[in-house]
Scaffold this motif. Sequence first.
Motif, PDB file in Angstrom:
ATOM      1  N   LYS A  10      -5.550  11.016   0.169  1.00 12.68           N
ATOM      2  CA  LYS A  10      -5.049  12.316  -0.289  1.00 12.68           C
ATOM      3  C   LYS A  10      -4.346  12.218  -1.638  1.00 12.68           C
ATOM      4  O   LYS A  10      -4.544  13.070  -2.503  1.00 12.68           O
ATOM      5  CB  LYS A  10      -4.128  12.919   0.771  1.00 12.68           C
ATOM      6  CG  LYS A  10      -4.908  13.399   1.984  1.00 12.68           C
ATOM      7  CD  LYS A  10      -4.029  14.046   3.011  1.00 12.68           C
ATOM      8  CE  LYS A  10      -4.890  14.554   4.150  1.00 12.68           C
ATOM      9  NZ  LYS A  10      -4.114  15.258   5.169  1.00 12.68           N
ATOM     10  N   SER A  11      -3.529  11.186  -1.825  1.00 13.47           N
ATOM     11  CA  SER A  11      -2.861  11.075  -3.130  1.00 13.47           C
ATOM     12  C   SER A  11      -3.870  10.718  -4.215  1.00 13.47           C
ATOM     13  O   SER A  11      -3.731  11.146  -5.365  1.00 13.47           O
ATOM     14  CB  SER A  11      -1.700  10.070  -3.091  1.00 13.47           C
ATOM     15  OG  SER A  11      -2.136   8.761  -2.823  1.00 13.47           O
ATOM     16  N   PHE A  47       0.839  -1.207   0.000  1.00 15.61           N
ATOM     17  CA  PHE A  47       0.000   0.000   0.000  1.00 15.61           C
ATOM     18  C   PHE A  47       0.875   1.259   0.000  1.00 15.61           C
ATOM     19  O   PHE A  47       0.584   2.229  -0.704  1.00 15.61           O
ATOM     20  CB  PHE A  47      -0.945   0.024   1.200  1.00 15.61           C
ATOM     21  CG  PHE A  47      -2.185  -0.803   1.030  1.00 15.61           C
ATOM     22  CD1 PHE A  47      -3.131  -0.494   0.056  1.00 15.61           C
ATOM     23  CD2 PHE A  47      -2.439  -1.890   1.850  1.00 15.61           C
ATOM     24  CE1 PHE A  47      -4.295  -1.239  -0.096  1.00 15.61           C
ATOM     25  CE2 PHE A  47      -3.594  -2.644   1.711  1.00 15.61           C
ATOM     26  CZ  PHE A  47      -4.528  -2.316   0.741  1.00 15.61           C
ATOM     27  N   ALA A  48       1.957   1.259   0.766  1.00 13.63           N
ATOM     28  CA  ALA A  48       2.870   2.410   0.799  1.00 13.63           C
ATOM     29  C   ALA A  48       3.513   2.616  -0.574  1.00 13.63           C
ATOM     30  O   ALA A  48       3.703   3.761  -1.017  1.00 13.63           O
ATOM     31  CB  ALA A  48       3.935   2.204   1.875  1.00 13.63           C
ATOM     32  N   HIS A  49       3.833   1.529  -1.254  1.00 14.70           N
ATOM     33  CA  HIS A  49       4.410   1.613  -2.600  1.00 14.70           C
ATOM     34  C   HIS A  49       3.440   2.288  -3.575  1.00 14.70           C
ATOM     35  O   HIS A  49       3.851   3.131  -4.387  1.00 14.70           O
ATOM     36  CB  HIS A  49       4.777   0.207  -3.083  1.00 14.70           C
ATOM     37  CG  HIS A  49       5.107   0.126  -4.533  1.00 14.70           C
ATOM     38  ND1 HIS A  49       6.254   0.668  -5.077  1.00 14.70           N
ATOM     39  CD2 HIS A  49       4.424  -0.440  -5.574  1.00 14.70           C
ATOM     40  CE1 HIS A  49       6.265   0.446  -6.384  1.00 14.70           C
ATOM     41  NE2 HIS A  49       5.170  -0.225  -6.710  1.00 14.70           N
ATOM     42  N   LEU A  50       2.163   1.950  -3.502  1.00  9.62           N
ATOM     43  CA  LEU A  50       1.179   2.575  -4.389  1.00  9.62           C
ATOM     44  C   LEU A  50       1.186   4.085  -4.200  1.00  9.62           C
ATOM     45  O   LEU A  50       1.188   4.853  -5.166  1.00  9.62           O
ATOM     46  CB  LEU A  50      -0.219   2.015  -4.125  1.00  9.62           C
ATOM     47  CG  LEU A  50      -0.408   0.505  -4.258  1.00  9.62           C
ATOM     48  CD1 LEU A  50      -1.857   0.130  -4.005  1.00  9.62           C
ATOM     49  CD2 LEU A  50       0.080   0.002  -5.592  1.00  9.62           C
ATOM     50  N   HIS A  51       1.198   4.500  -2.951  1.00  8.12           N
ATOM     51  CA  HIS A  51       1.224   5.929  -2.633  1.00  8.12           C
ATOM     52  C   HIS A  51       2.513   6.571  -3.153  1.00  8.12           C
ATOM     53  O   HIS A  51       2.480   7.655  -3.737  1.00  8.12           O
ATOM     54  CB  HIS A  51       1.076   6.109  -1.119  1.00  8.12           C
ATOM     55  CG  HIS A  51       1.163   7.526  -0.657  1.00  8.12           C
ATOM     56  ND1 HIS A  51       0.225   8.485  -0.971  1.00  8.12           N
ATOM     57  CD2 HIS A  51       2.090   8.147   0.106  1.00  8.12           C
ATOM     58  CE1 HIS A  51       0.568   9.631  -0.426  1.00  8.12           C
ATOM     59  NE2 HIS A  51       1.701   9.451   0.241  1.00  8.12           N
ATOM     60  N   ASP A 106       3.173  22.183  -5.001  1.00 16.56           N
ATOM     61  CA  ASP A 106       3.144  22.018  -3.548  1.00 16.56           C
ATOM     62  C   ASP A 106       2.578  20.647  -3.185  1.00 16.56           C
ATOM     63  O   ASP A 106       1.421  20.373  -3.439  1.00 16.56           O
ATOM     64  CB  ASP A 106       2.298  23.127  -2.927  1.00 16.56           C
ATOM     65  CG  ASP A 106       2.250  23.070  -1.416  1.00 16.56           C
ATOM     66  OD1 ASP A 106       3.092  22.362  -0.807  1.00 16.56           O
ATOM     67  OD2 ASP A 106       1.372  23.735  -0.836  1.00 16.56           O
ATOM     68  N   LEU A 107       3.402  19.820  -2.601  1.00 11.97           N
ATOM     69  CA  LEU A 107       2.958  18.497  -2.145  1.00 11.97           C
ATOM     70  C   LEU A 107       2.857  18.427  -0.628  1.00 11.97           C
ATOM     71  O   LEU A 107       2.744  17.337  -0.062  1.00 11.97           O
ATOM     72  CB  LEU A 107       3.927  17.412  -2.630  1.00 11.97           C
ATOM     73  CG  LEU A 107       4.006  17.170  -4.129  1.00 11.97           C
ATOM     74  CD1 LEU A 107       4.987  16.050  -4.429  1.00 11.97           C
ATOM     75  CD2 LEU A 107       2.655  16.852  -4.716  1.00 11.97           C
ATOM     76  N   SER A 108       2.881  19.570   0.041  1.00 14.19           N
ATOM     77  CA  SER A 108       2.915  19.574   1.500  1.00 14.19           C
ATOM     78  C   SER A 108       1.676  18.924   2.126  1.00 14.19           C
ATOM     79  O   SER A 108       1.751  18.422   3.241  1.00 14.19           O
ATOM     80  CB  SER A 108       3.095  20.991   2.031  1.00 14.19           C
ATOM     81  OG  SER A 108       1.996  21.806   1.658  1.00 14.19           O
ATOM     82  N   ALA A 109       0.552  18.905   1.425  1.00 12.72           N
ATOM     83  CA  ALA A 109      -0.656  18.288   1.963  1.00 12.72           C
ATOM     84  C   ALA A 109      -0.645  16.764   1.819  1.00 12.72           C
ATOM     85  O   ALA A 109      -1.505  16.082   2.373  1.00 12.72           O
ATOM     86  CB  ALA A 109      -1.888  18.860   1.274  1.00 12.72           C
ATOM     87  N   LEU A 110       0.329  16.243   1.085  1.00 12.17           N
ATOM     88  CA  LEU A 110       0.388  14.798   0.851  1.00 12.17           C
ATOM     89  C   LEU A 110       1.427  14.163   1.770  1.00 12.17           C
ATOM     90  O   LEU A 110       2.609  14.472   1.676  1.00 12.17           O
ATOM     91  CB  LEU A 110       0.734  14.510  -0.607  1.00 12.17           C
ATOM     92  CG  LEU A 110      -0.256  15.055  -1.628  1.00 12.17           C
ATOM     93  CD1 LEU A 110       0.266  14.825  -3.035  1.00 12.17           C
ATOM     94  CD2 LEU A 110      -1.609  14.427  -1.452  1.00 12.17           C
ATOM     95  N   PRO A 111       0.986  13.275   2.653  1.00 10.07           N
ATOM     96  CA  PRO A 111       1.941  12.661   3.583  1.00 10.07           C
ATOM     97  C   PRO A 111       2.879  11.699   2.868  1.00 10.07           C
ATOM     98  O   PRO A 111       2.534  11.096   1.858  1.00 10.07           O
ATOM     99  CB  PRO A 111       1.041  11.901   4.559  1.00 10.07           C
ATOM    100  CG  PRO A 111      -0.241  11.684   3.832  1.00 10.07           C
ATOM    101  CD  PRO A 111      -0.375  12.798   2.838  1.00 10.07           C
ATOM    102  N   SER A 112       4.087  11.598   3.397  1.00 12.16           N
ATOM    103  CA  SER A 112       4.994  10.560   2.903  1.00 12.16           C
ATOM    104  C   SER A 112       4.969   9.430   3.915  1.00 12.16           C
ATOM    105  O   SER A 112       4.677   9.639   5.092  1.00 12.16           O
ATOM    106  CB  SER A 112       6.413  11.103   2.724  1.00 12.16           C
ATOM    107  OG  SER A 112       6.931  11.505   3.957  1.00 12.16           O
ATOM    108  N   ILE A 113       5.241   8.230   3.447  1.00 10.91           N
ATOM    109  CA  ILE A 113       5.240   7.063   4.333  1.00 10.91           C
ATOM    110  C   ILE A 113       6.619   6.446   4.242  1.00 10.91           C
ATOM    111  O   ILE A 113       6.932   5.740   3.286  1.00 10.91           O
ATOM    112  CB  ILE A 113       4.154   6.053   3.918  1.00 10.91           C
ATOM    113  CG1 ILE A 113       2.786   6.715   3.964  1.00 10.91           C
ATOM    114  CG2 ILE A 113       4.196   4.828   4.829  1.00 10.91           C
ATOM    115  CD1 ILE A 113       1.652   5.843   3.546  1.00 10.91           C
ATOM    116  N   ASP A 114       7.429   6.749   5.226  1.00 11.45           N
ATOM    117  CA  ASP A 114       8.808   6.298   5.196  1.00 11.45           C
ATOM    118  C   ASP A 114       9.122   5.220   6.225  1.00 11.45           C
ATOM    119  O   ASP A 114      10.194   4.636   6.179  1.00 11.45           O
ATOM    120  CB  ASP A 114       9.754   7.484   5.429  1.00 11.45           C
ATOM    121  CG  ASP A 114       9.618   8.541   4.352  1.00 11.45           C
ATOM    122  OD1 ASP A 114       9.366   8.168   3.193  1.00 11.45           O
ATOM    123  OD2 ASP A 114       9.742   9.733   4.675  1.00 11.45           O
TER     124      ASP A 114
END
Length: 169
Positions: A92-93, A52-56, A69-77
């Motif tokens: 969100k993505s 799921f993280a890969h899809l995002h 601006d991608l600040s509203a999109l969380p990253s999953i690290d």
Amino acid sequence: MSSLVDDLLDAWRRHNDIHLYILDWIPPEGLAARTLLKTGKPSRGRDVAGIFAHLHAVRLDKLKRNLDDLSALPSIDDEAPDAERLGEALSKSGDAVAELVDRSIRDGEPLRGWKRSPLHWVTYLIAHESHHRGQIAQALKQSGVRPPQEVSYGVWGYWGGYELKPPST
């Protein structure tokens, strides 16, 4: 033309809703499930949460080339994101993909970093993500996490216009 764009965006949103629906019923231990090798040992590939993280992440890669601006999109690290964080990120993505495609098609702007039309990009994403959704289903099945019938059959009915029903427990 606008009804075709609206239909395309509806298909994308349904596709993303299915991810969120599936993610909602997966128990926490299911997020750690991996597909099994022929030997019966877990593969070294991504676990369900990692898929799921890969899809995002794939969505973000294309979005960052086209949005200021991608600040509203969380990253999953992190190693083991929970379902809530994954759901928020995919929601969100997914919205950002829909907005970018809508703007690109309606304004006639090509997507940077993509040589074909936005229609091709959306269908690529759906095909790519559906492939990984099959991996998720297999990993869950092999680990003994079976979806209720509402989930198994509901996702197919949703494509045809039926509503997604909350799974029974």
